[in-house]
Scaffold this motif. Structure first.
Motif, short mmCIF file in Angstrom:
data_model
loop_
_atom_site.label_atom_id
_atom_site.label_comp_id
_atom_site.label_asym_id
_atom_site.label_seq_id
_atom_site.Cartn_x
_atom_site.Cartn_y
_atom_site.Cartn_z
N HIS A 129 0.81 -1.21 0.00
CA HIS A 129 0.00 0.00 0.00
C HIS A 129 0.85 1.27 0.00
N ASN A 181 -3.20 9.07 2.28
CA ASN A 181 -4.37 8.40 1.72
C ASN A 181 -5.67 8.96 2.26
N ASP A 192 1.60 1.68 -3.64
CA ASP A 192 0.36 2.17 -4.26
C ASP A 192 0.22 3.67 -4.07
N GLN A 193 0.44 4.14 -2.83
CA GLN A 193 0.23 5.56 -2.54
C GLN A 193 1.29 6.42 -3.21
N ASP A 250 -3.01 -0.71 -8.12
CA ASP A 250 -2.13 -1.75 -7.58
C ASP A 250 -0.75 -1.61 -8.23
#
Length: 513
Positions: free
Chosen positions: A432, A496, A435-436, A506
């Protein structure tokens, strides 16, 4: 009996706003989203639903960028919009209670405005509370419109690293599939920007057609044209037709009878004046008159239909076969910038077939054979000069450099993170933080920021946003690269909360170097 006009006409609308949620309110920020939503998206949806209920199909080709659909589906934005509409209703009610020598016109305006606000609020609470995607899906399923997609966060693709360009496009198409259960086969490339060779990437992603501006096809927009050695079609905007409605210097919305976008009543925040004249000062504008505006709409509908009729006939004669004419605009013109736009649009879509003009989508035009010989397109856009200067010129050289540095940082960091998490024969777990990093990188390279700087439209806000997302990318990457995984996770979670759009993004799908 109406004589059928040769060829086909396509109306294309491009719906886009940058990511505004959690990033300021006024004068630039969420207010921009809510104004566009109330003045454009709500009435436009109302128009399309009415026409769909009459079983009218193939009315228009509607581009929806992933970043605008993300906001129309976002719970925070939905709540904010609900509050905004209620506040609009209260401001209109306040106008009905004003007293004084010059208040009668505003009071009457407030009565009408209160009715419009009440209708919008009821419409929103009834139909929109689960987001815009379910409503759009109904129209796509019914064949009322063709959906155009695009890459995540609206990057200026010619200046983007090829790996990130491919990732943004594929993720953007996947985002549309998740929201609408339809994967668009056509796209509106951000800013209609093109660089030689991009058609190959489009073909690989399953894109069959895209929009360019008329000069990209050297002004010959009468047919869709395969680009290079691919079967991917470029459809060009017919400037002679499109500029009749809206151009840098003229068009219907500037007519004196229409509501003036720039003149506010500072007590209520409402817009009670009409354009009156191009050189009339705001304080001297005449009160808005709906009957006068409606008459102007009818005149401009008849004019536009005649323009389309003549253009189809002349272009068909010129090329010796039935021609295709495309008019294309920003969706936000219809209602946000031009208050009467949705009314004009509905009347035009009814009047064109009555005049013997076939209306169809870009996909329908391709299927019907409105295609010509292959073409090599030049580097181009629909911006000033029809080249890349708005997004790569001297005035935004610092943003071009910022984007390049941030993209390099992000790709190197994500590659390192995914390589570290990989083991032979196994797919790494979703990361994650990676992803960010990509999410903030894509927000950094949004084409909106250099556009706003080049046009000196909220340039300070645009630079702030570009540097904010660049900072987010850099600090997460720095924490990850230095082995401070826990810190990177905390940073990613914090960013986020403001920029949690594209939840399905992803990083593992980023093309490998």
């Amino acid at each position: 009996m109406t004589t059928r006009v040769p060829g086909m006409f396509s109306l294309v609308l491009h719906t886009h706003l940058p990511w505004l949620a959690h990033h300021g309110r006024w004068p630039v920020g969420e207010e921009w989203l809510y104004q566009s939503w109330s003045a454009c998206y709500l009435p436009l949806m109302r128009v399309l639903r009415r026409l769909a209920a009459e079983d009218r199909r193939g009315l228009l080709t509607l581009g929806m960028t992933p970043v605008v659909t993300a906001q129309l589906d976002d719970p925070y934005c939905l709540d904010g919009m609900h509050h905004w509409l209620a506040n609009w209703q209260l401001r209109a009610l306040e106008a009905t209670t004003l007293t004084g020598d010059n208040s009668e016109a505003l009071r009457q305006f407030g009565i009408r405005e209160h009715g419009h606000a009440t209708e919008a609020l009821e419409d929103f609470t009834t139909l929109w509370r689960h987001g815009g995607s379910p409503l759009l899906r109904e129209l796509i399923d019914a064949g009322t419109l063709e959906l155009l997609g695009g890459p995540l966060a609206h990057p200026f693709q010619p200046l983007l690293a090829p790996r990130l360009r491919e990732f943004a496009l594929r993720e953007g198409l996947a985002d549309a599939q998740q929201r609408f259960a339809h994967t668009p086969d056509g796209i509106w490339a951000p800013e209609c920007a093109y660089a030689p060779g991009m058609e190959t990437g489009y073909a690989a992603a399953g894109v069959t057609h895209f929009m360019v501006d008329g000069p990209s096809l050297h002004g010959d927009t009468a047919l869709g044209r395969p680009v290079g050695d691919t079967d991917v079609l470029a459809f060009g905007r017919d400037l002679q037709v499109s500029y009749r409605v809206w151009s840098p210097k003229s068009g219907y919305p500037g007519h004196g009878a229409y509501r003036d976008f720039h003149t506010y009543d500072h007590t209520t925040g409402l817009k009670p004046a009409r354009v009156t004249g191009r050189k009339v000062a705001s304080e001297d504008k005449a009160p808005y008159d709906p009957a006068r505006a409606a008459a102007a709409v009818d005149t401009h509908v008849a004019d536009f239909v005649e323009v389309i009729r003549r253009r189809l006939i002349s272009e068909s004669e010129r090329i010796g076969r039935p021609a295709h004419v495309v008019a294309a605009f920003d969706t936000e013109l219809f209602g946000h910038w031009w208050y009467e736009g949705p009314m004009w649009l509905e009347k035009v879509l009814r009047a064109l077939p009555e005049a013997g003009i076939e209306v169809g989508t870009l996909r329908a035009a391709a299927a019907a054979g409105f295609t010509g010989s292959p073409v090599e397109l030049p580097p181009s856009s629909w911006g000033s000069g029809k080249d890349w200067q708005v997004w790569s010129g001297e005035q935004v050289a610092d943003l071009v450099q910022l984007n390049a540095e941030v993209v390099d940082t992000a790709l190197a960091s994500v590659d390192k993170a995914l390589a570290h998490a990989s083991s032979p024969g196994r797919t790494p777990a979703r990361d994650h933080v990676a992803d960010q990093i990509l999410r903030e990188t894509l927000l950094t390279v949004s084409s909106d920021w250099p556009f706003m700087v080049s046009k000196d439209s909220a340039a300070e806000y645009a630079r702030y946003r570009a540097h904010l997302h660049a900072h987010a990318t850099r600090e997460m990457a720095a924490a990850l690269d230095s082995g401070r995984r826990d810190a990177a996770v905390r940073l990613a979670e914090g960013w986020n909360r403001a920029d949690g759009l594209f939840g399905a993004l992803d990083a593992r799908r980023l093309p490998r170097p």
